[in-house]
Scaffold this motif. Structure first.
Motif, PDB file in Angstrom:
ATOM      1  N   LEU A 130     -10.467 -12.691   7.059  1.00 30.94           N
ATOM      2  CA  LEU A 130     -10.721 -11.405   6.816  1.00 30.94           C
ATOM      3  C   LEU A 130      -9.405 -10.728   6.368  1.00 30.94           C
ATOM      4  N   VAL A 131      -8.198 -11.206   6.768  1.00 33.81           N
ATOM      5  CA  VAL A 131      -6.724 -10.726   6.264  1.00 33.81           C
ATOM      6  C   VAL A 131      -6.634 -11.314   4.954  1.00 33.81           C
ATOM      7  N   ALA A 132      -6.863 -12.512   4.706  1.00 31.65           N
ATOM      8  CA  ALA A 132      -6.727 -13.077   3.304  1.00 31.65           C
ATOM      9  C   ALA A 132      -7.869 -12.188   2.323  1.00 31.65           C
ATOM     10  N   ASP A 133      -8.911 -11.798   2.755  1.00 26.89           N
ATOM     11  CA  ASP A 133      -9.607 -11.180   1.939  1.00 26.89           C
ATOM     12  C   ASP A 133      -9.214  -9.950   1.649  1.00 26.89           C
ATOM     13  N   ASN A 134      -8.955  -9.109   2.608  1.00 29.19           N
ATOM     14  CA  ASN A 134      -8.374  -7.684   2.638  1.00 29.19           C
ATOM     15  C   ASN A 134      -7.116  -7.544   1.644  1.00 29.19           C
TER      16      ASN A 134
ATOM     17  N   SER B  63       0.712  -1.002   0.063  1.00 31.74           N
ATOM     18  CA  SER B  63      -0.008  -0.079  -0.123  1.00 31.74           C
ATOM     19  C   SER B  63       0.934   1.166  -0.007  1.00 31.74           C
ATOM     20  N   MET B  64       2.037   0.990   0.451  1.00 25.28           N
ATOM     21  CA  MET B  64       3.026   2.412   0.770  1.00 25.28           C
ATOM     22  C   MET B  64       3.665   2.566  -0.665  1.00 25.28           C
ATOM     23  N   GLN B  65       3.764   1.499  -1.320  1.00 25.22           N
ATOM     24  CA  GLN B  65       4.656   1.626  -2.631  1.00 25.22           C
ATOM     25  C   GLN B  65       3.882   1.728  -4.089  1.00 25.22           C
ATOM     26  N   ARG B  66       2.923   1.384  -3.930  1.00 24.30           N
ATOM     27  CA  ARG B  66       2.010   1.216  -5.440  1.00 24.30           C
ATOM     28  C   ARG B  66       1.174   2.343  -5.338  1.00 24.30           C
TER      29      ARG B  66
ATOM     30  N   GLU C  60      -2.737   6.553   0.636  1.00 27.98           N
ATOM     31  CA  GLU C  60      -3.557   7.656   0.716  1.00 27.98           C
ATOM     32  C   GLU C  60      -5.028   7.576   0.497  1.00 27.98           C
ATOM     33  N   GLN C  61      -5.428   6.483   0.117  1.00 29.12           N
ATOM     34  CA  GLN C  61      -6.884   6.213   0.116  1.00 29.12           C
ATOM     35  C   GLN C  61      -7.804   5.680   1.449  1.00 29.12           C
TER      36      GLN C  61
ATOM     37  N   LYS D 226      -9.064  -0.765   5.518  1.00 28.25           N
ATOM     38  CA  LYS D 226      -8.642  -2.451   5.413  1.00 28.25           C
ATOM     39  C   LYS D 226      -7.555  -2.774   6.485  1.00 28.25           C
ATOM     40  N   LEU D 227      -6.590  -1.749   6.036  1.00 22.19           N
ATOM     41  CA  LEU D 227      -5.592  -2.103   6.970  1.00 22.19           C
ATOM     42  C   LEU D 227      -5.600  -1.924   8.360  1.00 22.19           C
TER      43      LEU D 227
END
Ligand SMILES: Cc1cc2nc3c(=O)[nH]c(=O)nc-3n(C[C@H](O)[C@H](O)[C@H](O)COP(=O)(O)OP(=O)(O)OC[C@H]3O[C@@H](n4cnc5c(N)ncnc54)[C@H](O)[C@@H]3O)c2cc1C
Length: 304
Positions: free
Chosen positions: A243-247, A175-178, A187-188, A194-195
């Motif tokens: 939940l973690v796998a889904d997110n 999430s930080m690099q993409r 930034e979303q 989700k995180l």
């Protein structure tokens, strides 16, 4: 594979087992597996049908039956086996230490679990087992099975939490690099939410694990209350895996379903995370055990 299986033999086995069988297993020279589940008896262990009947001499049991999904079964030297020696139900079950022989056949079961796990379908056909291989007392095997479960479920939870923590870390990094629409995913607000769910899940389960582990070390690992709390922890951990796998797959997008590249850890996790929700006591059984224990301890006079 050692697993908590050795616990059965070390705690309930006779002296000769502790002196002759356990040391080579501890040294890694031999392996032992837990052989309980059958096609007819999964969650309902008390329904198992593999029989052990004393022969005419009264010195040997003759074991007949089959077992399913036995982890490490393909490589095992010893099978800690649950057998029926008495009446139907939990009160007729015994545990036996059965060495590999021609009368114990193993066949690989292909599943999405690791192929190196050697998951086996085990067949005992007129297998002669001397009486001295009985673990503990005849028809008291169900108690042994249950006491082993607390350790096994604790261990499964430790592995679940370690894997899910790794998956969460990968997702945070991604999430930080993409960059999407000109800015990093982090930034979303939707991605941050989700995180947050993932962080909270990992932290909650880790704290539950610490608390239960402290209690197991200071007050012992047996008893209804600790069994119920371990069951609740396993339930919570496998729900959190879901939940973690889904997110994680959502945040990784196409890479989350690709076996190579930056999403590979998440892809493996999302394929495998369901397994601990089934073995060692499934999610529904864990939830049920915890709530039934709470009901048993509920004060009769309690009212709102
Ligand atoms: C990879 C893997 C490794 C394994 N390793 C071993 C091993 O080493 N040794 C061994 O002995 N066994 C092993 N098992 C077997 C495992 O313990 C069983 O699969 C498990 O106990 C569930 O039994 P079952 O698959 O027959 O499901 P079932 O008992 O048929 O249950 C099917 C579904 O119904 C649900 N269900 C059942 N009863 C209830 C109820 N009362 N209320 C609500 N829902 C219910 C269950 O939660 C499950 O979701 C392994 C299984 C797997 C998948």
């Amino acid at each position: 594979m050692l697993r908590p299986v050795c616990f059965d033999v070390r705690k309930y086995g006779s002296d000769w087992m502790k002196n002759e069988v356990v040391p080579p297993i501890i040294k890694g020279e031999q392996t032992v597996v837990l052989s309980i589940t059958e096609a007819f008896a999964g969650s309902d262990v008390a329904g198992l049908r593999t029989t052990a009947v004393l022969d005419a001499s009264g010195e040997n049991y003759i074991v007949n039956g089959t077992k399913k999904w036995i982890t490490g079964g393909m490589y095992a030297d010893w099978f800690v086996t649950a057998v029926r020696t008495g009446k139907p139900g939990a009160g007729g079950i015994s545990m036996m230490l059965i060495p590999r022989s021609d009368a114990v056949q193993t066949k690989i079961m292909k599943s999405k679990y690791s192929s190196s796990a050697g998951t086996a379908y085990v067949t005992y056909e007129n297998c002669v087992v001397p009486k001295k291989y009985l673990i503990g007392t005849e028809n008291k095997g169900f108690q042994i099975i249950m006491s082993n479960f607390n350790h096994e479920r604790w261990m499964i939870t430790v592995v679940c939490i370690a894997r899910v923590r790794m998956c969460t870390e990968e997702t945070f990094k991604w999430s930080m690099q993409r960059k999407v629409f000109g800015k990093p995913l982090i930034e979303q607000p939707v991605i941050r939410e989700k995180l947050a769910q993932m962080f909270a899940g990992v932290e909650t389960c880790t704290q539950m694990l610490y608390d239960i582990t402290y209690n197991m070390v200071s007050m012992g690992s047996q008893g209804a209350e600790v069994g119920a709390r371990i069951a609740l922890l396993k339930y919570q951990a496998t729900r959190m895996n879901h939940l973690v796998a889904d997110n994680a797959v959502q945040v990784f997008g196409g890479r989350g379903v690709t076996q190579t590249g930056m999403g590979r850890v998440v892809e493996v996790f999302s394929r495998m995370y369901k397994i601990p929700a089934v073995y060692g006591g499934s999610e529904e059984i864990m939830a049920d055990l915890a709530v039934r224990t709470a009901i048993k301890g509920y004060p009769k006079q309690a009212r709102l």
